[in-house]
Design an enzyme around this catalytic site. Structure first.
Site, PDB file in Angstrom:
ATOM      1  N   CYS A 295      -2.799   7.394  -0.112  1.00  0.00           N
ATOM      2  CA  CYS A 295      -1.921   6.277   1.054  1.00  0.00           C
ATOM      3  C   CYS A 295      -1.555   7.148   1.540  1.00  0.00           C
ATOM      4  CB  CYS A 295      -0.472   5.552   0.114  1.00  0.00           C
ATOM      5  SG  CYS A 295       0.506   5.134   1.066  1.00  0.00           S
TER       6      CYS A 295
ATOM      7  N   THR B 298       5.516   0.651  -4.997  1.00  0.00           N
ATOM      8  CA  THR B 298       5.356   1.471  -3.892  1.00  0.00           C
ATOM      9  C   THR B 298       4.972   3.074  -3.653  1.00  0.00           C
ATOM     10  OG1 THR B 298       7.329   1.850  -3.348  1.00  0.00           O
ATOM     11  CG2 THR B 298       6.183  -0.279  -2.652  1.00  0.00           C
TER      12      THR B 298
ATOM     13  N   TRP C 178       0.283   0.894  -9.616  1.00  0.00           N
ATOM     14  CA  TRP C 178      -1.229   2.204  -9.614  1.00  0.00           C
ATOM     15  C   TRP C 178      -0.879   3.161 -10.280  1.00  0.00           C
ATOM     16  CZ3 TRP C 178      -2.939   4.366  -4.602  1.00  0.00           C
ATOM     17  CH2 TRP C 178      -2.281   3.621  -3.327  1.00  0.00           C
TER      18      TRP C 178
ATOM     19  N   TYR D 117      -2.984  -1.193  10.808  1.00  0.00           N
ATOM     20  CA  TYR D 117      -2.440  -2.589   9.245  1.00  0.00           C
ATOM     21  C   TYR D 117      -2.575  -4.421   9.867  1.00  0.00           C
ATOM     22  CZ  TYR D 117      -2.336   0.602   6.023  1.00  0.00           C
ATOM     23  OH  TYR D 117      -2.504   1.750   5.300  1.00  0.00           O
TER      24      TYR D 117
END
Length: 362
Positions: A72, A139, A105, A203
């Site tokens: 990331c 996140t 995750w 993005y």
């Protein structure tokens, strides 16, 4: 962050991160909405870890664990800053694998699939310990309080700023000043434009839900990249003559550009390697201790091509591009500048934090 918006799907605050309310999407999720442009929700857990502990989380070496997936770009920032400042002994590092399902995750790279410090299989567990009804994106980066197992903060933009300021008493000898006061206003202005137009701009291209949204995003992205190309022709770093927070924030997008954004996100006017100043600048940083030694290209490619199933339904990870150019001569030292100012580069990477050779260059 100043940009407040609603994400392409529900309340997913980062497109790299899973959400908790769509388990049917399995490995990955839906990141585009037909007919709509991609916008990013930038609302995060607002508490901070500070020297005075005003939010209930005082700076305390050994208490916190930074959970940051190498794949990331937002998490990569925190890994770089932690290393540049020499905070390895003060804040431990947990590394989730490069892919996730719609829930969270996971720590699939660790023995037994559990983080060795937190003892959890999914980062989601640390969010639920903070709030059992937490329904937003799970996140990274997230800093977890090991005394409770709960997330202290996931505000990725503020985390790196606080590592530079609130944790100053625990910086290594020779740590650089990534936020020099005399350049702070310019750093903030550059960071704002880089975030909206480049970090998030790729993005907007990749997750555009219409041709019009894509065309507009594409134009904005390349306007900003051309501005950066011009800015970096005659200066080694973005602001001043040393590495700052601004360079860290731009680098994590540039290092992913040819590997994923050029093709996967359709940011394909030019490759980074075809933009002389930006390409040399990115190689200069990559070859600087603290930058390239945090980058795992294998994990980066696997994350984007496997998780974004609505863009790449087959989940096939491309073999290319050739990444050996990252180690080629860049010539940027001729522009002057001192990477670490009056300080010095960080020492060797800790053995347990080294990038897997399969994901490194060289």
């Amino acid at each position: 962050m100043s940009e407040t918006s609603t994400s392409a799907q529900t309340d997913n605050p980062q497109a790299d991160n899973p959400q908790t309310d769509n388990p049917e999407h399995g490995e990955g999720g839906k990141y585009t909405v037909p007919g709509k442009e991609f916008t990013r929700d930038t609302r995060y857990i607002p508490t901070r870890i500070t020297a005075d502990g005003r939010d209930g989380f005082p700076v305390e070496p050994g208490r916190y664990r930074l959970v940051a997936a190498r794949a990331c770009p937002w998490a990569n920032r925190a890994i770089i800053v932690r290393r540049l400042l020499g905070l390895e002994d003060a804040i431990s590092l947990g590394l989730p694998g490069p892919t996730h399902d719609a829930r969270s995750w996971t720590f699939d790279l660790d023995p037994g699939g559990r983080d060795p410090v937190l003892g959890i299989e999914r980062l989601q567990e640390a969010y639920f310990r903070r709030d059992p009804n937490y329904s937003r994106g799970i996140t990274v980066p997230a800093i977890v309080d090991t005394t409770t197992g709960a997330v202290a903060t996931n505000d990725f933009a503020q985390i790196t700023l606080d590592l530079s300021t609130e944790w100053r008493a625990h910086h290594r000898d020779g740590a650089p000043d990534l936020l020099p006061e005399q350049h702070r206003d310019e750093i903030d202005a550059v960071n704002q434009r880089v975030f909206t137009e480049v970090n998030n701009g790729v993005y907007r291209c990749g997750f555009a839900g219409s041709q019009q949204a894509y065309d507009q995003a594409y134009e904005r992205l390349w306007t900003a990249l051309d501005w950066l190309e011009d800015r970096l022709r005659d200066r080694r770093y973005l602001v001043g003559d040393t590495i700052t927070e601004a360079d860290v924030r731009l680098f994590t997008t540039l290092v992913r550009f040819d590997a994923v954004y050029h093709g996967h996100f359709k940011c394909n006017r030019s490759k980074l390697a075809e933009m002389p100043a930006l390409w040399a600048y990115a190689r200069d940083l990559f070859q600087t201790p603290g930058f390239g030694d945090t980058v795992d290209f294998q994990q980066i490619k696997r994350h984007y091509y496997v998780v974004h199933r609505d863009i790449n339904p087959t989940a096939i990870v491309p073999a290319g591009p050739d990444l050996s150019g990252w180690l080629s001569v860049h010539g940027r030292a001729d522009l002057g500048g001192r990477p670490f100012g009056d300080g010095a580069p960080p020492g060797p990477v800790r053995d347990h934090e080294r990038v897997n050779p399969a994901g490194a260059v060289g």
